[in-house]
Every structure is written in C-alpha cells, then in structure tokens.
Enzyme design. Sequence first.
Site: not given
Length: 368
Positions: A332, A329, A39
């Site tokens: 990240h 978040d 991600s």
Amino acid sequence: MSASKSFTIFSVCLAMIIMISIVASPVEGARGFFVFGDSLVDNGNNNYLVTYARADSPPYGIDYPSHRPTGRFSNGYNIPDLISQHLGAESTLPYLSPELRGRKLLVGANFASAGIGILNDTGIQFANIIRIFKQLELFQIYQQRVSALIGAEETQQLVNRALVLITLGGNDFVNNYFLTPITARRLQFNLQDFSRYLISEYKKILTRLYELGARRVLVTGTGPLGCVPAELATRSPNGQCAVEPQLAAAIFNPLLVQMIRDLNQEIGSDVFVAVNTMQMQNDFVNNPQAYGFITSKIACCGQGPYNGLGICTPASNLCPNRDLYAFWDPFHPTEKANRIIVQTILSGSENYMFPMNLSTIIAMDSMT
C-alpha cells in the site's frame, strides 16, 4: 391551558424542530460520498470482523491525527479521506462502525473491506471479509436506514447526487491468480482470458451500482502490480518490476477503460469514470525523486528484501520519515503517495482520468 402545560408543549415542539434540522441539514448542498472495494480504500470495516486482513495495530496510523491505528492500510490518510477533504466533508465512517448513525449517515458510508476482489473466490485465505456483492447489499440497507430518517425521495436525491469510489481488481491477481505457482484460476484461464473474465464480472458490479442509484462513479484500475515491494521481494531476481503481475496490470487496465466507455454508451451518460491508477503510480515508481521520494522499491514498514515480506507489525523495520517513501507497507502507498494520486484524480488529463477528472465533475454538477 395552564402556562406550564403550554411551556411543555412549546419545549417539545422546539426540540423536534432542532432534531429535524440537525438530521436534515447535511442534505442541503452537501454531497454524499460512498466507497466500495478493498484494502486501498477500507477505512476500518475489517476491525469489526474476525479476519486476518487487518490494520488495527501499530505502526499503522502513526501519522494519522490520532497517531493510532484506525484500520486504514496506511501510515495516515488514505484515498477516500483525501477525496472527502476536497469535497469539504468529513471522512466517511466504516459502515460497520457503531458511530454511523443519525446525521453521520448523511455524509455517506465506506463499505470497503480489505482482501476482497471482483470474484468471490478472491481472498478466501483471509476468512471473514465483506465481498463486493455483500457490500452492495449493505448499500441497500443503508438506503433503507436513511429513508427512515429523511424519507425515500430525499434519500434517492442524496444517493443520485453522491460521489462514489470503487476500487477492485488488484487482489484478483495478487491474492488469487498469482497466489501460488499453481492455482485453480491459472488452470482455468490464461492471463488474457482471466483479465477479460474479470472485466465481464466487474461490469455486472458497476451495473448493479447504477441500479442502486449511483450516478457519479470513480472506478480505479489496478496499480503497477509487479512493482510493489511484496512482488519485488518474492518474484524479482534483480529489483526490476516482476514481469507477470506487471503484464496483468497492463492487460487489465485498458480493458477496464474500454468497458467503461461501452457501459456509459449503453446508459447514455458519463456515469462511470476510469481512474488510471497504474499510470499515476508508474509516474512516481519510475521517477521517485521527481516526487520527493528517495525510493519506490523499499516499503517503509516491513521486513526482508525491500521490506516486502510478510506484513507490517510492531516488530517490523520502520522508516523514520514516511514522506520519503512511495510505499508504506509491502502493498500500500504512503499518505504522501495517496495525496499525489488524489491530486491527479482531481486535475489529471484524459491519460489519467477518462472521460473527465474530478474537478470537472464537481464543476459540472454544481451547475445542475
């Protein structure tokens, strides 16, 4: 031959020349860019999958030029975007994007998929994600598609000259080894042995990348796993970095550097470059104010302690100024933090980039 028939033949030939030039032009002087991993570098492949690992709803993308979610786990640009900008190229498209065709194929492709790890059993809770060896299979298919456009020889040149970024490892700890208090991998390995096992499997992945033609590969380690807001919210009693995940990163990253050193020696060339993202992030985690952040503990978007519980959703707390936060978040970095990381990738010393930084790579390769 009639004048009208001659004109028709001329028009067809001219159209073919224009089409060939449009397809072939990016090969001349341009450098392809390929991205593999999780991600941290996914540009939106998971948008096209039935999976829980998604970033396709607001407020993701709030600071992207479109101000809309793109599938990037960021408020704006992510690390591959920023590297593309320094290469003077447009961002690579997700491999699953229907827009990735024709000339855009020659820019490169992003194969990354949120939730994956080095191991196939990492991220099983996210259901349908593109595991790393599947990403490598798609890279093979990509090369076949490009060969149909420009021929096998030029495709090989494109791949050999390209820059490659691969980001793996963090999920193998966070979403596998440490996922619950008791996991299959915890029962199988102590932390040191698990890290060594991951490195041995990572070496197989990098070797396969080399076999597929990659010759300049940036290999990132994990960040400071114990310091992300999610770990502070669930594992830290006092706001200090969680001990076990932080220890995992401290074990894994030096082993990765040593593996890359050994692999380059086996190959006889500095194909692989270790990117010490743990140290890069430790810099602003330990001293956020020096980098213009007000905090490195609280996520901009989230809920619960440190905004570190659950995921970022339209109902989450949202900070008004993302540039003041190191983390977007619970897991990240913000775009601003990504910019700091990429600047260090470009110009960092051997403490951050081994055996050389990206600016050195670009300068060396420009002379060949």
